[in-house]
Design an enzyme around this catalytic site. Structure first.
Site, PDB file in Angstrom:
ATOM      1  N   LYS A   1      -5.749   2.615  -3.910  1.00  0.00           N
ATOM      2  CA  LYS A   1      -5.819   3.962  -4.217  1.00  0.00           C
ATOM      3  C   LYS A   1      -6.268   4.314  -5.584  1.00  0.00           C
ATOM      4  CE  LYS A   1      -1.867   5.507  -1.360  1.00  0.00           C
ATOM      5  NZ  LYS A   1      -0.557   6.313  -1.365  1.00  0.00           N
TER       6      LYS A   1
ATOM      7  N   HIS B   1      -2.143   2.075   0.343  1.00  0.00           N
ATOM      8  CA  HIS B   1      -1.723   2.809   1.614  1.00  0.00           C
ATOM      9  C   HIS B   1      -1.845   1.550   2.785  1.00  0.00           C
ATOM     10  CE1 HIS B   1      -1.891   5.101   5.309  1.00  0.00           C
ATOM     11  NE2 HIS B   1      -2.962   4.359   5.743  1.00  0.00           N
TER      12      HIS B   1
END
Length: 140
Positions: free
Chosen positions: A11, A117
């Site tokens: 991210k 993620h």
């Protein structure tokens, strides 16, 4: 045990701190292979589609804004029980609750800026991978 694939995103909080190499090292030390990787700037449309499952949740708008705030690294990981293995390697969503040695314990800033993620199932991994990679892009 079955060899499977999972999807990963490093991210914006991780890429802003130049952690791609450090996170990749943790992934590879866990026995997962990075068989596709691309650094991109996720568009608002891509982020909305990707996180559509959270559209009714109060944090959805903030999540979309965060995921489009800077570059991300999208990856396909491969290995035995890759989905479960990567979820273990990532650690709990809340870095304060993540086990020692996990990516989130080492690198996450907060619950929202948690660095990575990973797919939550093999079925979702296939869908998520297809949003960012063609099969020809995946080299094992």
């Amino acid at each position: 045990m079955a060899i499977e694939r999972t999807f990963s995103i490093l991210k914006p909080d991780a890429t802003a701190r130049n952690l791609t190499g450090a996170i990749n090292a943790v992934i590879e030390e866990a026995g997962l292979r990075i068989v596709a990787q691309r650094r991109i700037r996720m568009s608002e449309a891509q982020a909305k589609t990707f996180y559509e499952v959270h559209a009714e949740r109060p944090f959805y708008g903030e999540l979309v804004s965060f995921m489009t705030s800077g570059p991300v690294v999208v990856q396909v990981l491969e290995g035995e029980n890759a989905v479960a293995k990567y979820r273990e390697v990532m650690g709990a969503t809340n870095p304060a609750q993540a086990a020692e040695g996990t990516i989130r314990k080492k690198f996450a800033l907060s619950v929202g800026e948690n660095s990575v993620h990973g797919s939550d199932s093999a079925e979702n991994a296939k869908v998520e991978i297809a949003q960012f990679f063609d099969e020809k892009d995946i080299v094992g």
